[in-house]
Design an enzyme around this catalytic site. Structure first.
Site, short mmCIF file in Angstrom:
data_model
loop_
_atom_site.label_atom_id
_atom_site.label_comp_id
_atom_site.label_asym_id
_atom_site.label_seq_id
_atom_site.Cartn_x
_atom_site.Cartn_y
_atom_site.Cartn_z
N GLU A 224 2.69 -4.31 2.28
CA GLU A 224 1.99 -3.27 1.51
C GLU A 224 2.93 -2.22 0.92
O GLU A 224 3.72 -1.61 1.63
CB GLU A 224 0.93 -2.59 2.38
CG GLU A 224 0.13 -1.53 1.63
CD GLU A 224 -1.09 -1.05 2.39
OE1 GLU A 224 -1.71 -0.07 1.93
OE2 GLU A 224 -1.42 -1.65 3.43
N LYS A 240 -6.65 -3.44 1.99
CA LYS A 240 -7.78 -3.20 2.88
C LYS A 240 -8.70 -4.40 2.82
O LYS A 240 -9.14 -4.79 1.74
CB LYS A 240 -8.52 -1.93 2.47
CG LYS A 240 -9.04 -1.08 3.60
CD LYS A 240 -7.93 -0.67 4.50
CE LYS A 240 -8.41 0.31 5.55
NZ LYS A 240 -7.47 0.29 6.67
#
Length: 412
Positions: A224, A240
């Site tokens: 990420e 997410k």
């Protein structure tokens, strides 16, 4: 700030290779030159102190939008950039938020930066564990029931209107014997590790100043992007939403209203973070809810960006984005207050920022999927975002699924 050995227990002694997000042109050709350290409780503004240190070493951190637009060719002995690590606690300090429980790895600074010289010699490292490496049993800092109870408490806080979403993270540690170097490199080599790399108290590993052995080493397999600045734009890529990397798992993730709502909430938070940053133009969502794979898991990722129209310094950038919204929740300050009250063990090296600052770009990953060896134990963290309709048992299982590849890589 100066070097120090900080050795704890059985020291880490072997070299590790390139730090996270180091450019390909510099891979495995790094020589640690100078180091900056800041611990929670130290005086001064960590963002400003860090900026002064990096600027003093010739890196263009006072105005990130005006970094060198030409790719540099690094000769032997030239400064090629710096590795940077910022803990979740340091992010809380920068954001003016409440810090949680103390780190279980106090030997690791909360801000750590290493300026590197380019070396003509390339280091070749093996992923094979030496015969002396032994990893003991993992011990979680809370039970499954305690983790599930924390999820219930977040749901209650959401029902009261205190927060919309909170990321809840658990910690585990395992004793070890022998040299962890190869095990840490295996973590960094996991599939989908956009920021795969190892950083230690000796810079890239090996000995510290005067031949002293480093006392800790962290490895990340993070997929990420917390924040990237390149070619006049600032970008964040929040992740997410998680499912097993199977055909059914992909269908479930794409069809889940809960996962999509949780994801969009964090995208909105990241849009607001970038919009608050001085010197940026209009914020846009370049990609929404794209499904990508990380080490046996599907995860949903979006891309949010903005042009840099004015002067943007590193200190302001860190204050705007740290701690990352996908590992805090929304609203960010209210979520951090919930985290401080609920998590019994500090987040340590996890849920912070880790990456590279060069002459022509900045690239910091979120330090998820990150472990640290402190000389006696290996520490790991995993968690997930909690919303009003989260199932406590499913959330505990999701955290275990995220931790699984890390434990397997360390054990192999």
């Amino acid at each position: 700030m100066v070097h120090g050995t900080g050795a704890v227990g059985h020291p880490v002694t072997a070299p590790f290779g390139a730090p996270p997000a180091a450019p390909a042109a510099c891979q495995a050709r790094h020589h640690a030159l100078r180091t900056f350290r800041w611990h929670r409780g130290d005086p001064g503004d960590p963002a400003e102190l860090l900026s002064a240190f990096l600027a003093g070493n010739g890196l263009p951190v006072r105005n990130l939008g005006r970094t060198d637009d030409k790719k540099k060719t690094f000769g032997d002995g030239t400064i090629c950039g710096a590795a940077l690590y910022v803990s979740a606690d340091a992010g809380c300090v920068m954001a003016g938020a409440e810090c949680g429980s103390p780190s279980p790895v106090p030997s690791v600074p909360d801000v750590y930066a290493v300026v590197y010289q380019h070396s003509a010699k390339k280091l070749e490292k093996s992923l094979q564990t030496g015969p002396d490496w032994k990893l003991g049993p993992w011990r979680d800092s809370w039970t499954r029931d305690e983790h599930a109870h924390a999820v219930e408490q977040v749901r209650a806080a959401i029902a009261r209107g205190d927060v919309y979403q909170v990321n809840v993270v658990g910690h585990a540690a395992a004793p070890y014997a022998g040299d962890p170097s190869a095990a840490l490199r295996r973590v960094a080599a996991l599939a989908g590790a956009r920021y795969g790399g190892v950083l230690s108290d000796g810079g890239q590993g090996g000995s510290g100043p005067g031949g002293a052995a480093p006392g800790w080493a962290l490895a990340t397999a993070s997929p990420e992007t917390l924040v990237e600045v390149r070619d006049g734009r600032v970008v964040t890529r929040p992740i997410k939403g998680t499912r097993p990397a199977t055909a059914q798992g992909r269908r479930e993730l794409l069809a889940s209203a809960k996962e999509r709502a949780e994801h969009v909430m964090i995208v909105d938070l990241e849009r607001n973070d970038l919009a608050r940053l001085p010197g940026t133009g209009p914020v846009r969502v370049d990609e929404l809810f794209a499904v990508r794979e990380w080490s046996g898991l599907w995860q949903a990722e979006s891309v949010v960006s903005a042009p840099l129209d004015g002067d943007v310094g590193l200190a302001d950038l860190l204050r705007a984005v740290c701690p990352g919204g996908s590992v805090t929740g929304a609203p960010k300050l209210a979520a951090l207050a919930q985290i401080a009250a609920l998590e019994p063990v500090g987040r340590g090296v996890s849920m912070g920022a880790l990456g590279w600052i060069g002459h022509d770009h900045l690239d910091l990953g979120l330090s998820i999927r990150t472990v640290v060896a402190d000389g006696t134990r290996v520490h790991a963290w995993a968690g997930g975002g909690i919303t009003a309709d989260s199932d406590p048992v499913a959330e505990v299982d999701e955290a275990a699924a995220k931790a699984g590849p890390l434990r397997s890589a360390l054990r192999s």
